[in-house]
Design an enzyme around this catalytic site. Structure first.
Site, short mmCIF file in Angstrom:
data_model
loop_
_atom_site.label_atom_id
_atom_site.label_comp_id
_atom_site.label_asym_id
_atom_site.label_seq_id
_atom_site.Cartn_x
_atom_site.Cartn_y
_atom_site.Cartn_z
N LYS A 50 0.65 -1.02 -0.03
CA LYS A 50 0.10 0.02 -0.13
C LYS A 50 0.82 1.09 -0.15
O LYS A 50 0.44 2.32 -0.42
CB LYS A 50 -0.67 -0.03 1.24
CG LYS A 50 -1.81 -1.11 1.57
CD LYS A 50 -2.43 -0.98 2.71
CE LYS A 50 -3.23 -2.58 3.08
NZ LYS A 50 -3.96 -2.25 4.38
N GLY A 51 2.01 1.09 0.36
CA GLY A 51 2.98 2.30 0.70
C GLY A 51 3.11 3.32 -0.47
O GLY A 51 3.23 4.42 -0.31
N ASP A 110 14.72 -0.47 1.36
CA ASP A 110 15.54 -0.59 2.48
C ASP A 110 16.59 -1.61 1.94
O ASP A 110 17.64 -1.34 1.81
CB ASP A 110 14.52 -1.11 3.31
CG ASP A 110 15.05 -1.23 4.99
OD1 ASP A 110 16.32 -1.12 5.14
OD2 ASP A 110 14.28 -1.35 5.98
N LYS A 138 17.00 4.05 1.22
CA LYS A 138 17.68 4.15 2.50
C LYS A 138 19.23 3.79 2.15
O LYS A 138 19.69 2.93 1.38
CB LYS A 138 17.44 3.10 3.60
CG LYS A 138 15.92 3.39 4.22
CD LYS A 138 15.78 2.67 5.48
CE LYS A 138 14.37 2.83 5.79
NZ LYS A 138 14.03 1.91 6.80
N PHE A 159 14.02 4.07 10.61
CA PHE A 159 12.52 3.83 10.12
C PHE A 159 11.68 5.10 10.04
O PHE A 159 11.80 6.01 10.90
CB PHE A 159 11.97 2.76 11.04
CG PHE A 159 11.05 2.22 10.36
CD1 PHE A 159 10.91 1.01 9.86
CD2 PHE A 159 9.34 2.64 10.83
CE1 PHE A 159 9.70 0.40 9.26
CE2 PHE A 159 8.45 1.85 10.12
CZ PHE A 159 8.65 0.55 9.57
N VAL A 160 11.30 5.24 9.09
CA VAL A 160 10.41 6.40 8.59
C VAL A 160 8.64 5.99 8.38
O VAL A 160 8.47 4.87 7.95
CB VAL A 160 10.65 7.19 7.66
CG1 VAL A 160 11.98 7.82 8.01
CG2 VAL A 160 10.88 6.33 6.32
N ASP A 166 3.85 3.42 6.65
CA ASP A 166 3.25 2.76 7.99
C ASP A 166 3.95 2.13 8.94
O ASP A 166 5.06 1.69 8.53
CB ASP A 166 1.85 1.96 7.65
CG ASP A 166 2.20 0.78 7.42
OD1 ASP A 166 3.24 0.72 6.57
OD2 ASP A 166 1.66 -0.08 7.87
N ARG A 172 -0.03 6.77 7.70
CA ARG A 172 0.07 6.89 6.18
C ARG A 172 -0.34 8.03 5.69
O ARG A 172 0.13 8.48 4.64
CB ARG A 172 -0.83 6.02 5.50
CG ARG A 172 -0.18 4.33 5.72
CD ARG A 172 -0.97 3.67 4.66
NE ARG A 172 -0.94 1.89 4.82
CZ ARG A 172 0.11 1.05 4.73
NH1 ARG A 172 1.06 1.72 3.80
NH2 ARG A 172 0.13 -0.07 5.02
P1 IMP Z 1 13.07 -3.97 1.63
O1 IMP Z 1 12.94 -5.21 1.00
O2 IMP Z 1 14.10 -4.10 2.86
O3 IMP Z 1 13.63 -3.02 0.48
O4 IMP Z 1 11.88 -3.33 2.20
C1 IMP Z 1 11.06 -2.65 1.40
C2 IMP Z 1 9.52 -2.65 1.87
O5 IMP Z 1 9.56 -2.77 3.44
C3 IMP Z 1 9.08 -1.33 1.67
O6 IMP Z 1 8.48 -1.44 0.49
C4 IMP Z 1 8.23 -1.05 2.83
O7 IMP Z 1 6.91 -1.58 2.65
C5 IMP Z 1 8.91 -1.48 4.07
N1 IMP Z 1 9.76 -0.74 4.74
C6 IMP Z 1 11.03 -0.53 4.74
N2 IMP Z 1 11.63 0.44 5.31
C7 IMP Z 1 10.41 1.16 5.63
C8 IMP Z 1 10.30 2.22 6.71
O8 IMP Z 1 11.37 2.94 7.12
N3 IMP Z 1 8.92 2.84 6.93
C9 IMP Z 1 8.01 2.06 6.44
N4 IMP Z 1 8.35 0.92 5.68
C10 IMP Z 1 9.34 0.71 5.28
#
Ligand code: IMP
Length: 183
Positions: A50-51, A110, A138, A159-160, A166, A172
């Site tokens: 949803k982000g 992330d 990040k 974390f943001v 969310d 959100r």
């Molecule tokens: P990754 O697979 O570690 O790159 O994480 C990606 C997903 O984790 C993103 O699409 C978000 O849904 C969630 N996510 C990662 N970091 C954050 C954050 O700081 N705040 C909120 N959601 C996050």
């Protein structure tokens, strides 16, 4: 500390990381870049729910081309603030990607594991091209170069929340991207 817009004071929220006006200015620039890059081959925007819903909505309005939209919902297993890289598709795309110019629209990268999974998955569907537009990246957390064509902002590895992002479905609707410090 700059005031958080769109929210009451909340002790779980830390400083503003990217204020609303900077988000909008950068998205307008990204929209212009995409408009120039995709002239004559309008893209299909694939939003990751949803982000990315707010970013997708503002980005689409900043692109002066007849774009089309689709959405995918994925969930990564793991703790609330960390992904394990095991991604499950909750909602798949409605459209066929064959010969389409696809741009994956992501809220935040992330570890990069979710994006790596999505890219592999969509690449198998025969798109003419496949690029990524991520609002937030990040710094220093990805094992390999995430190869993201369009990046909104590079932020520290904290974390943001806000602007679509969310914690347990909260925050959100904040207009800014804000550091989450917990309660
Ligand atoms: P990754 O697979 O570690 O790159 O994480 C990606 C997903 O984790 C993103 O699409 C978000 O849904 C969630 N996510 C990662 N970091 C954050 C954050 O700081 N705040 C909120 N959601 C996050």
């Amino acid at each position: 500390m700059a005031p958080v817009t769109g929210a009451e004071r909340d002790p779980a929220l830390g400083p503003v990381v990217v204020p609303a006006d900077e988000l909008q200015a950068r998205i307008s620039t990204l929209g212009k870049e995409i408009t120039a890059d995709y002239e004559g081959r309008p893209p299909l925007l694939v939003g990751v729910l949803k982000g990315a819903f707010m970013f997708m909505s503002d980005l689409a309005r900043a692109i002066d081309l007849p774009v089309e939209f689709d959405f995918m919902a994925v969930s990564s297993y793991g703790s609330a603030t960390r992904t394990s890289g095991v991604v499950r598709i909750i909602k798949d795309l409605d459209l066929d990607l064959t010969d389409r110019h696809v741009i994956i629209v992501e809220d935040i990268v992330d570890s990069g594991l979710t994006l790596a999974y999505l890219r592999r998955n969509l690449a198998h569907r025969g798109p003419a091209s496949l690029e990524v537009c991520a609002l937030l990246l990040k710094e220093g957390l990805q094992k390999s170069d995430p190869d993201i064509r369009y990046v909104g902002f590079r932020i520290p590895p904290e974390f943001v929340v806000g602007y679509g992002l969310d914690v347990a479905e909260r925050y959100r609707n904040l207009a800014d991207v804000v550091r989450y410090v917990g309660s």
